[in-house]
Design a protein around this motif. Structure first.
Motif, PDB file in Angstrom:
ATOM      1  N   PHE A  74      38.076  58.393  90.180  1.00 33.17           N
ATOM      2  CA  PHE A  74      37.773  57.199  90.955  1.00 33.17           C
ATOM      3  C   PHE A  74      36.998  56.231  90.083  1.00 33.17           C
ATOM      4  N   TRP A  75      37.149  54.936  90.341  1.00 33.83           N
ATOM      5  CA  TRP A  75      36.304  53.972  89.645  1.00 33.83           C
ATOM      6  C   TRP A  75      35.928  52.867  90.622  1.00 33.83           C
ATOM      7  N   ARG A  78      29.644  49.568  85.871  1.00 27.78           N
ATOM      8  CA  ARG A  78      31.003  50.136  85.862  1.00 27.78           C
ATOM      9  C   ARG A  78      30.854  51.622  86.137  1.00 27.78           C
ATOM     10  N   ARG A 129      32.394  55.363  87.254  1.00 27.93           N
ATOM     11  CA  ARG A 129      33.584  56.224  87.219  1.00 27.93           C
ATOM     12  C   ARG A 129      33.189  57.584  87.777  1.00 27.93           C
ATOM     13  N   VAL A 185      34.798  61.766  88.372  1.00 31.94           N
ATOM     14  CA  VAL A 185      35.852  62.788  88.376  1.00 31.94           C
ATOM     15  C   VAL A 185      35.390  63.926  89.281  1.00 31.94           C
ATOM     16  N   LYS A 193      22.839  53.193  81.937  1.00 31.10           N
ATOM     17  CA  LYS A 193      23.920  53.925  81.265  1.00 31.10           C
ATOM     18  C   LYS A 193      23.637  55.402  81.466  1.00 31.10           C
ATOM     19  N   SER A 209      29.785  58.553  86.070  1.00 31.04           N
ATOM     20  CA  SER A 209      29.188  57.804  84.965  1.00 31.04           C
ATOM     21  C   SER A 209      28.911  56.378  85.401  1.00 31.04           C
ATOM     22  N   VAL A 210      27.871  55.805  84.806  1.00 28.79           N
ATOM     23  CA  VAL A 210      27.622  54.369  84.941  1.00 28.79           C
ATOM     24  C   VAL A 210      27.624  53.793  83.533  1.00 28.79           C
ATOM     25  N   ASN A 211      28.533  52.875  83.276  1.00 30.24           N
ATOM     26  CA  ASN A 211      28.661  52.214  81.977  1.00 30.24           C
ATOM     27  C   ASN A 211      28.746  53.201  80.817  1.00 30.24           C
ATOM     28  N   LEU A 212      29.215  54.408  81.084  1.00 26.64           N
ATOM     29  CA  LEU A 212      29.301  55.441  80.049  1.00 26.64           C
ATOM     30  C   LEU A 212      30.452  56.394  80.391  1.00 26.64           C
ATOM     31  N   GLY A 213      31.647  55.846  80.471  1.00 27.84           N
ATOM     32  CA  GLY A 213      32.791  56.635  80.911  1.00 27.84           C
ATOM     33  C   GLY A 213      33.357  57.553  79.849  1.00 27.84           C
ATOM     34  N   ARG A 214      32.815  57.443  78.642  1.00 32.64           N
ATOM     35  CA  ARG A 214      33.382  58.187  77.515  1.00 32.64           C
ATOM     36  C   ARG A 214      33.443  59.690  77.774  1.00 32.64           C
ATOM     37  N   LEU A 233      33.719  61.386  80.586  1.00 29.38           N
ATOM     38  CA  LEU A 233      34.319  61.915  81.820  1.00 29.38           C
ATOM     39  C   LEU A 233      35.555  62.771  81.598  1.00 29.38           C
ATOM     40  N   ALA A 234      36.299  62.470  80.516  1.00 30.65           N
ATOM     41  CA  ALA A 234      37.496  63.273  80.255  1.00 30.65           C
ATOM     42  C   ALA A 234      37.106  64.731  80.027  1.00 30.65           C
TER      43      ALA A 234
END
Lengths: 412, 92
Positions: free
Chosen positions: A335-336, A343, A345, A347, A367, A383-388, A390-391
């Motif tokens: 979700f985002w 920003r 995101r 999972v 962040k 995450s907030v402004n740090l989606g890196r 999440l994967a």
């Protein structure tokens, strides 16, 4: 399978249609929708469409016209006869099917009380956003948004971004906005909203509305205070669009269509339990209550873009394959949202945890990554402004579900 | 291990307009094109095919060079998972 009917022309229905053709279905395909609009994408509605950064043409679902379907627009499905395998439409027509995709989505939940004749809106579709913009463009400057979930927060953000001097008050009966996302995230959203000029009234229930003639004039809080309002947006969730399925013999827990792990609709069994799946009916999107999407407490409904897309695609494939060859739904929820420059995101199912840990970043810097655990097991991350990162969490969640140990997957 | 022919592909500011980034991959490999004018750094592709797509610290999309041919299905799924249809794949 020669005739497939898709009910619902949102993302789930359109993806199902595309997927049927991509997998070689060359029979008759009919898509039914109660909306007159060409299919469109919903996530931008409360954001870029309100602000005017995207036009109506920009949000049309690409490809929806290309898969060789007969489209029936502006006509609701009103009944389902599973024995005769027919969908009945509001105009009395009946559509026979060999396979049926149920993707009717949801409606905005209406205020459960009396509302003034004008000036109180809900937002779910393109028409609603047109009405909202028309009210603001017509001079409404005192706006009260009731409900600080995703729709309410996104709209509050978009209305302040307009630069038209709209004063937004966001009223929420619970103590935090976007409370499902965890403490630090809620706090960041609240802080950013206040800095953007939004008046937050948290922990404030709404008793009802005051009218000036036909129009809304104020919002009455539970403690009797009246907030002045020229426009009210009620954003208190959604109601699945399954009224038309009453009596069809399908299991409808909380109004959603119960489907098995392979997205086949479950029939209503004895004693209120869900029964065996109907092999000719699959379910996708916001309307689904799927056995494959669950917390420790049972199935969890998802109202997310990625879920509608993934379920639409798999539902179509499984319908063609039949139950014996169908694949289970293995999608990790994601979700985002974005509001007030944040920003966000997610999972997994962050709202189902019992413990939240900030695992990276710094709330002070806006962040961070927060992980959500339940009894020590990872159930989601935000995450907030740090989606890196999440994967990586998505991969861990996939592993948790499969019951396999994942390298580096132990709780930090 | 394949040697990347092109420099790492990075978008400019998320959501801003910029040139598309085209990556040529091997003799028979996939060709992945990202329209960075559309890409908003939502990262849905990175959830589906993390070997190929990732976000950097500023949530800008990074596409890895030379994905293995067996990732073709995942790369195609990642393109379908993009909410703004910023990813095009040929040869997958």
């Amino acid at each position: 399978m020669r005739e497939v009917v898709v009910v619902g022309a949102g993302l789930a229905g359109v993806r199902a249609g595309e997927s049927l053709r991509a997998r070689g279905f060359d029979g008759a395909l009919t898509v039914v929708s109660d909306e007159r609009e060409l299919p469109y994408d919903r996530p931008p509605l409360t954001k870029q469409v309100v602000t005017g950064d995207l036009t109506e043409a920009d949000i049309r679902l690409a490809g929806a016209e290309d898969f060789g379907a007969r489209w029936i627009r502006g006509t609701a499905a009103v009944g389902l006869d599973r024995e005769r395998r027919r969908v009945r439409l509001a105009d009395g027509a009946e559509l026979p099917y060999d396979g049926l995709v149920l993707a009717t989505g949801a409606q905005a939940r209406a205020w459960p009380g009396v509302v003034p004749a004008s000036g109180v809106l809900t937002v779910r579709g393109l028409d609603d956003v047109r009405r909202l913009r028309a009210a603001v463009d017509g001079g409404a400057r005192e706006v009260v948004v009731v409900g600080a979930g995703f729709v309410g927060v996104e709209l509050a953000s978009s209305l302040t971004e307009l630069g038209l001097g709209v004063r937004v008050t966001l009223v929420e009966p619970f103590a935090r906005p976007l409370r499902a996302l965890g403490g630090a995230v809620s706090g960041l959203v609240a802080g950013a909203a206040r800095r953007a000029g939004v008046v937050l009234r948290l922990g404030a229930g709404v008793r009802g509305f005051r009218a000036v003639g036909e129009r809304v004039g104020g919002v009455e809080l539970a403690d009797g205070e009246v907030l002045p309002a020229e426009l009210v947006v009620v954003a208190i969730g959604m109601t699945p669009a399954t009224g038309w399925l009453a009596g069809a013999g399908l299991a409808l827990p909380s109004g959603r269509i119960h489907c098995d792990e392979r997205l086949f609709a479950r029939t209503a069994g004895a004693g209120g339990e869900a029964g065996v799946p109907d092999p000719r009916i699959v379910v996708a999107g916001d309307v689904a209550w799927c056995d494959a999407v669950r917390s420790a407490d049972g199935p969890v409904p998802l109202e997310h873009w990625s879920n509608a897309a993934a379920q639409g695609e798999l539902a179509a494939g499984n319908l063609l394959a039949g139950p014996a060859a169908a694949e289970p739904y293995g999608h990790v929820p994601s979700f985002w949202t974005s509001a007030f420059g944040l920003r966000i995101r997610s999972v997994g199912l962050p709202g189902t945890g019992d413990r939240v840990v900030v695992e990276e970043g710094d709330p002070g810097a806006e962040k961070l990554v927060e992980a959500h655990y339940r009894e020590g097991r990872l159930v989601g991350a935000v995450s907030v402004n740090l989606g890196r990162r999440l994967a990586e969490y998505a991969r861990r969640l996939q592993g948790e579900r499969a019951g396999e140990p994942v390298p580096g997957g132990s709780a930090a | 291990m394949g040697q990347g022919r092109a420099a790492l592909c990075r978008s400019a500011v998320p959501g801003s307009y910029g040139m598309s980034c085209v990556r040529e991959l091997g003799e028979v490999g996939m060709r992945i094109t990202v329209n960075h004018g559309l890409c908003d750094g939502l990262g849905q592709c990175a959830l589906v095919a993390p070997e190929v797509f990732s976000l950097d610290d500023d949530e800008r999309l990074v596409v890895a060079p030379d994905p293995a041919p067996e990732l073709a299905g995942r790369v195609a799924a990642a393109a379908r998972a993009c909410p703004v249809r910023a990813i095009a794949v040929e040869g997958a």
